[in-house]
Design an enzyme around this catalytic site. Structure first.
Site, mmCIF file in Angstrom:
data_model
loop_
_atom_site.group_PDB
_atom_site.id
_atom_site.type_symbol
_atom_site.label_atom_id
_atom_site.label_comp_id
_atom_site.label_asym_id
_atom_site.label_seq_id
_atom_site.Cartn_x
_atom_site.Cartn_y
_atom_site.Cartn_z
ATOM 1 N N GLN A 37 8.500 -2.726 -8.435
ATOM 2 C CA GLN A 37 7.612 -3.704 -9.092
ATOM 3 C C GLN A 37 7.898 -3.684 -10.596
ATOM 4 O O GLN A 37 8.542 -2.768 -11.107
ATOM 5 C CB GLN A 37 6.152 -3.309 -8.849
ATOM 6 N N ASP A 92 -1.469 6.389 -11.438
ATOM 7 C CA ASP A 92 -2.021 6.530 -12.790
ATOM 8 C C ASP A 92 -2.754 7.859 -12.945
ATOM 9 O O ASP A 92 -2.967 8.340 -14.055
ATOM 10 C CB ASP A 92 -2.981 5.360 -13.073
ATOM 11 N N ASP A 143 6.949 7.389 -0.055
ATOM 12 C CA ASP A 143 6.234 6.281 0.602
ATOM 13 C C ASP A 143 5.086 6.870 1.419
ATOM 14 O O ASP A 143 5.315 7.691 2.313
ATOM 15 C CB ASP A 143 7.224 5.537 1.512
ATOM 16 N N ASP A 161 -5.331 4.590 -2.523
ATOM 17 C CA ASP A 161 -5.531 3.944 -3.822
ATOM 18 C C ASP A 161 -4.332 3.020 -4.082
ATOM 19 O O ASP A 161 -3.484 3.283 -4.944
ATOM 20 C CB ASP A 161 -5.623 5.054 -4.877
ATOM 21 N N THR A 163 -1.994 -0.774 -4.193
ATOM 22 C CA THR A 163 -1.948 -2.146 -4.687
ATOM 23 C C THR A 163 -2.362 -3.072 -3.542
ATOM 24 O O THR A 163 -2.735 -2.606 -2.466
ATOM 25 C CB THR A 163 -0.505 -2.464 -5.138
ATOM 26 N N PRO A 168 5.662 -2.855 -0.782
ATOM 27 C CA PRO A 168 5.551 -1.519 -0.160
ATOM 28 C C PRO A 168 4.130 -1.187 0.279
ATOM 29 O O PRO A 168 3.914 -0.320 1.100
ATOM 30 C CB PRO A 168 6.035 -0.580 -1.266
HETATM 31 N N1 SAM Z 1 -5.876 3.535 -9.405
HETATM 32 C C1 SAM Z 1 -5.699 2.245 -9.989
HETATM 33 C C2 SAM Z 1 -6.973 1.467 -9.907
HETATM 34 O O1 SAM Z 1 -7.872 1.777 -10.656
HETATM 35 O O2 SAM Z 1 -7.000 0.517 -9.117
HETATM 36 C C3 SAM Z 1 -4.583 1.396 -9.467
HETATM 37 C C4 SAM Z 1 -4.002 1.691 -8.189
HETATM 38 S S1 SAM Z 1 -2.470 2.466 -8.269
HETATM 39 C C5 SAM Z 1 -1.690 1.944 -9.711
HETATM 40 C C6 SAM Z 1 -1.653 1.590 -6.938
HETATM 41 C C7 SAM Z 1 -0.358 2.275 -6.601
HETATM 42 O O3 SAM Z 1 -0.014 2.155 -5.220
HETATM 43 C C8 SAM Z 1 0.869 1.696 -7.341
HETATM 44 O O4 SAM Z 1 1.260 2.586 -8.353
HETATM 45 C C9 SAM Z 1 1.943 1.513 -6.254
HETATM 46 O O5 SAM Z 1 3.230 1.908 -6.689
HETATM 47 C C10 SAM Z 1 1.396 2.405 -5.154
HETATM 48 N N2 SAM Z 1 1.901 2.086 -3.806
HETATM 49 C C11 SAM Z 1 2.084 0.876 -3.238
HETATM 50 N N3 SAM Z 1 2.586 1.004 -1.988
HETATM 51 C C12 SAM Z 1 2.726 2.356 -1.762
HETATM 52 C C13 SAM Z 1 3.183 3.134 -0.664
HETATM 53 N N4 SAM Z 1 3.631 2.549 0.484
HETATM 54 N N5 SAM Z 1 3.178 4.488 -0.778
HETATM 55 C C14 SAM Z 1 2.737 5.084 -1.923
HETATM 56 N N6 SAM Z 1 2.292 4.407 -3.014
HETATM 57 C C15 SAM Z 1 2.288 3.045 -2.918
#
Ligand code: SAM
Length: 290
Positions: A37, A92, A143, A161, A163, A168
């Site tokens: 991303q 984060d 993953d 937590d 996206t 992914p």
């Molecule tokens: N915690 C924050 C909030 O306040 O909403 C944001 C959420 S966090 C940044 C979402 C994370 O999910 C992203 O960094 C993304 O890379 C991760 N992500 C997405 N698909 C994933 C997967 N299949 N396995 C692990 N992490 C994943």
């Protein structure tokens, strides 16, 4: 001199093709196209530093406490003895920060697919990412779908937590993933997940709650105000085989632990599961009665 708007910098977050929010910027701190991303960290004039993934606001220093307190403390004050916690996504570090404030927690594994998110937040948003250096925490760049399918570790609480269900993150909203979540949870296990917007994403909520209902006996939705998410009102899903988020909630545990909070408290915990009619009516088939 008239306020020269041409000098103003704004970031615009479009949600669907009919709604957008704008945030006034001071400057960009980090910008990188990762394997998964576009990852940006900007400094805003009012919301502090802000993490965006593919142009969608993930975290701001001003309001991140709401999402992270509500994701972490609802399940941790319900589980009888939460020693091992798994956070999927959450690169984060904000959710992990709230998890390790609970003294029973001995070990927290973060499984985040994108190392650029962790790197950007470690460099520019210590408010959330400092927790990732705690000795109780393991940061696993991996993953989450693959991890839960392969691990022989067991967890008392899982927090997804993630996206939105694109790229992914898409399999994180599917049945196979939650069948594996059930496999890695201990007997009193609880899983809570990023549950999208009651205003804009009821279709996703219905689908996710339907998936959870195929796997778990108790399935609920809980809501919270969230300043920088579209519509200012957001949801988490809750699922467990045994633990009811209201009947098994002992308010005294919150008072006894005495953690300094900015959003969560025992009254908010209970109120979060009280759904307005437009949500209750739309999702009632997928929700367990209390
Ligand atoms: N915690 C924050 C909030 O306040 O909403 C944001 C959420 S966090 C940044 C979402 C994370 O999910 C992203 O960094 C993304 O890379 C991760 N992500 C997405 N698909 C994933 C997967 N299949 N396995 C692990 N992490 C994943």
């Amino acid at each position: 001199m008239k306020d020269d708007k041409s000098l103003e910098l704004w970031v615009r977050e479009s949600h669907e093709d009919f709604y957008a929010s704008e945030y006034r910027l001071k400057r960009t701190l980090f910008s990188e196209q990762s394997a998964f991303q576009q990852v940006d960290v900007v400094e805003t004039t009012y919301f502090g530093k802000m993490l965006l993934n593919d142009g969608l606001v993930m975290v701001t220093e001003r309001d991140e406490f709401i999402y992270h307190e509500m994701m972490a403390h609802v399940p941790l004050f319900l589980h009888p003895n939460p020693k091992k916690v798994l956070v999927i996504g959450g690169g984060d570090g904000g959710t992990v920060r709230e998890v390790i404030r609970h003294p029973q927690v001995e070990h927290c594994r973060l499984v985040e697919i994108d190392e650029a998110v962790v790197r950007a937040c470690k460099e520019y948003i210590p408010l959330t990412s400092n927790a990732l250096s705690d000795p109780k925490v393991i940061v696993d760049i991996n993953d989450g779908v693959k991890f839960v399918a392969e691990t022989d570790e067991r967890f008392d609480v899982v927090m997804v937590d993630s996206t939105d269900p694109i790229g992914p993150a898409q399999p994180l909203f599917g049945t196979e993933f939650y069948e594996n979540i059930k496999r890695v949870l201990t007997e009193d296990g609880i899983v809570v997940s990023q549950g999208e917007s009651p205003f804009f994403n009821q279709n996703i909520q219905k689908s996710l709650l339907g998936v959870l209902g195929q796997v778990f006996k108790k399935v609920h939705l809980y809501n919270f105000a969230n300043l920088t998410y579209p519509g200012g009102y957001w949801s988490f899903t809750y699922a467990s085989e045994k633990i009811c988020p209201l009947k098994n909630f002992q308010e005294s545990r919150v008072k006894e632990l005495g953690l300094e909070m900015k959003y969560y408290n025992a009254r908010v915990h209970k109120a979060a599961f009280a759904l307005p009619e437009f949500i209750q009516k739309a999702l009632c088939e997928n929700l367990t009665d209390f």
